[in-house]
Design an enzyme around this catalytic site. Structure first.
Site, PDB file in Angstrom:
ATOM      1  CG  HIS A 201      52.760  16.874  26.632  1.00 38.47           C
ATOM      2  ND1 HIS A 201      52.378  16.864  27.956  1.00 38.47           N
ATOM      3  CD2 HIS A 201      52.089  17.923  26.065  1.00 38.47           C
ATOM      4  CE1 HIS A 201      51.520  17.862  28.175  1.00 38.47           C
ATOM      5  NE2 HIS A 201      51.333  18.509  27.054  1.00 38.47           N
TER       6      HIS A 201
ATOM      7  CG  ASP B 105      53.426  12.745  31.482  1.00 32.97           C
ATOM      8  OD1 ASP B 105      54.081  11.720  31.626  1.00 32.97           O
ATOM      9  OD2 ASP B 105      53.872  13.763  30.920  1.00 32.97           O
TER      10      ASP B 105
ATOM     11  CG  ASP C 135      58.019  14.534  27.732  1.00 31.40           C
ATOM     12  OD1 ASP C 135      56.962  14.925  27.211  1.00 31.40           O
ATOM     13  OD2 ASP C 135      58.118  14.256  28.942  1.00 31.40           O
ATOM     14  CG  HIS C 136      55.475  11.049  26.837  1.00 27.30           C
ATOM     15  ND1 HIS C 136      55.403   9.999  27.720  1.00 27.30           N
ATOM     16  CD2 HIS C 136      55.675  12.157  27.597  1.00 27.30           C
ATOM     17  CE1 HIS C 136      55.533  10.447  28.957  1.00 27.30           C
ATOM     18  NE2 HIS C 136      55.705  11.759  28.905  1.00 27.30           N
TER      19      HIS C 136
ATOM     20  CG  HIS D 210      50.750  12.487  27.076  1.00 33.63           C
ATOM     21  ND1 HIS D 210      51.495  11.525  27.721  1.00 33.63           N
ATOM     22  CD2 HIS D 210      51.382  13.671  27.316  1.00 33.63           C
ATOM     23  CE1 HIS D 210      52.526  12.096  28.322  1.00 33.63           C
ATOM     24  NE2 HIS D 210      52.476  13.396  28.089  1.00 33.63           N
TER      25      HIS D 210
ATOM     26  CG  HIS E   8      57.625  11.299  33.456  1.00 30.41           C
ATOM     27  ND1 HIS E   8      57.187  12.502  33.954  1.00 30.41           N
ATOM     28  CD2 HIS E   8      57.534  11.398  32.109  1.00 30.41           C
ATOM     29  CE1 HIS E   8      56.844  13.297  32.968  1.00 30.41           C
ATOM     30  NE2 HIS E   8      57.050  12.649  31.820  1.00 30.41           N
TER      31      HIS E   8
ATOM     32  CG  HIS F  42      49.092  15.191  31.569  1.00 30.27           C
ATOM     33  ND1 HIS F  42      49.802  15.778  32.596  1.00 30.27           N
ATOM     34  CD2 HIS F  42      49.889  15.296  30.465  1.00 30.27           C
ATOM     35  CE1 HIS F  42      50.962  16.211  32.141  1.00 30.27           C
ATOM     36  NE2 HIS F  42      51.034  15.935  30.845  1.00 30.27           N
TER      37      HIS F  42
END
Length: 320
Positions: A64, A210, A66-67, A62, A268, A139
């Protein structure tokens, strides 16, 4: 098939954990497939046994930060190194535009072709050895989990037994190796599986993050050898998990149990469970193991090799 965890923290890095990334190493084809690429992933690669030059496919769950915040830098470094021939990237809608914007405003030129595949639930890649599929997770933004399924390998053909049975070499051997049934000149019927060792069953891996607990994750993880599942929160913080659509350790364990997975790796983790706090990551492990015993905590640079499995012993064929 080897898994190397390059980042196991959620949201932000900590002193001991970087943000999300997992490398699937395929030594038999000298390739690495990367799942998510958080900030500083390429630095983590430099500290590991993973080779940047072998990265061939990248799967993004996805959008976001942090990914994905490490993706552009990693792609640029691959180009500067000059030893990557092509890169295929799979991910949700918006990934291609994100990379195009990064490339345009940073004036970065890639010296190798990059193809971005916008995924939809179902099979997204297949070759002679592997099938990769994805399904939608639950999510705050569009998110996908990925499943890698290795295809079964035929067992070794027993040439000595074939000779002892008087089977002439040539095309018949090829048919028998493929498990086919053949009829010899003297009328004998030989089944290929009687001359082959048990097949090696393909290994299976699922990567779910997530997400909060959802049926999509259970479906994706059916009968996998390894399930990698986010466990952002402890069970006592389930209210936050529901608000932010993340999983608790117990939710991850429930997915593994419902899917009949063989092993679960939690990853995570929220930085709130760092050493020194009242509740720590080891407590999340205890919670998960109470539901699904074969659970492990992932940590940065942990490497795990998926074991091979054989089918039941073949039927023996007597001579004489």
């Amino acid at each position: 098939m080897q898994i190397t965890f390059l980042g196991t923290s959620s949201g932000v890095p900590t002193r001991s954990r970087n943000v999300s990334s997992v490398a699937l190493r395929l030594p038999q084809r000298a390739e690495v497939w990367l799942f998510d690429c958080g900030e500083a992933t390429q630095h983590q690669i430099l500290r590991s046994d993973v080779r940047l030059s072998q990265i061939r496919r990248i799967f993004i769950t996805h959008m976001h930060g942090d990914h994905i915040f490490g993706l552009m830098g990693l792609l640029a470094s691959c180009g500067l190194a000059g030893n990557v021939s092509r890169m295929d990237i799979y991910g949700p809608p918006g990934l291609n535009k994100y990379l195009e914007a990064c490339q345009r405003y940073s004036q970065t030129h890639f010296s190798y072709p990059i193809r971005v595949h916008t995924v939809q639930p179902g099979v997204i890649y297949e070759d002679e050895e592997f099938t990769v599929s994805c399904t939608a997770l639950h999510h705050r933004v569009t998110a996908f989990g990925y499943r890698v399924s290795e295809k079964d390998r035929p067992g070794r053909f027993d040439v000595q037994q074939a000779v002892a049975l008087g089977i002439p070499s040539g095309p018949l051997y090829g048919q028998l190796k493929r498990g086919e049934q053949v009829t010899l000149a003297d009328g004998r019927v030989i089944h290929g599986q009687q001359l082959c060792a048990p097949p090696e069953l393909g290994r299976k891996l699922a990567y779910c993050t997530d997400t909060i607990y959802c049926e999509g994750a259970v479906e994706l993880a059916q009968d996998v050898d390894v399930l990698i599942h986010e466990a952002t929160f402890a069970h006592q913080d389930a209210d936050m998990a529901y608000q932010r659509l993340h999983s608790t350790s117990t939710m991850a364990a429930q997915v593994a149990l419902a899917a009949a997975a063989k092993r679960l790796f939690l990853t995570h983790f929220s930085p709130r469970y760092a050493p020194g706090n009242d509740l720590q990551i080891d407590n999340l492990l205890e919670e998960a193991r109470a539901i699904f015993a074969p659970t492990e905590l992932a940590y940065d640079f942990l490497t795990y090799e998926l074991p091979r499995h054989l089918e039941p012993e073949r039927q023996t064929l007597s001579v004489g």
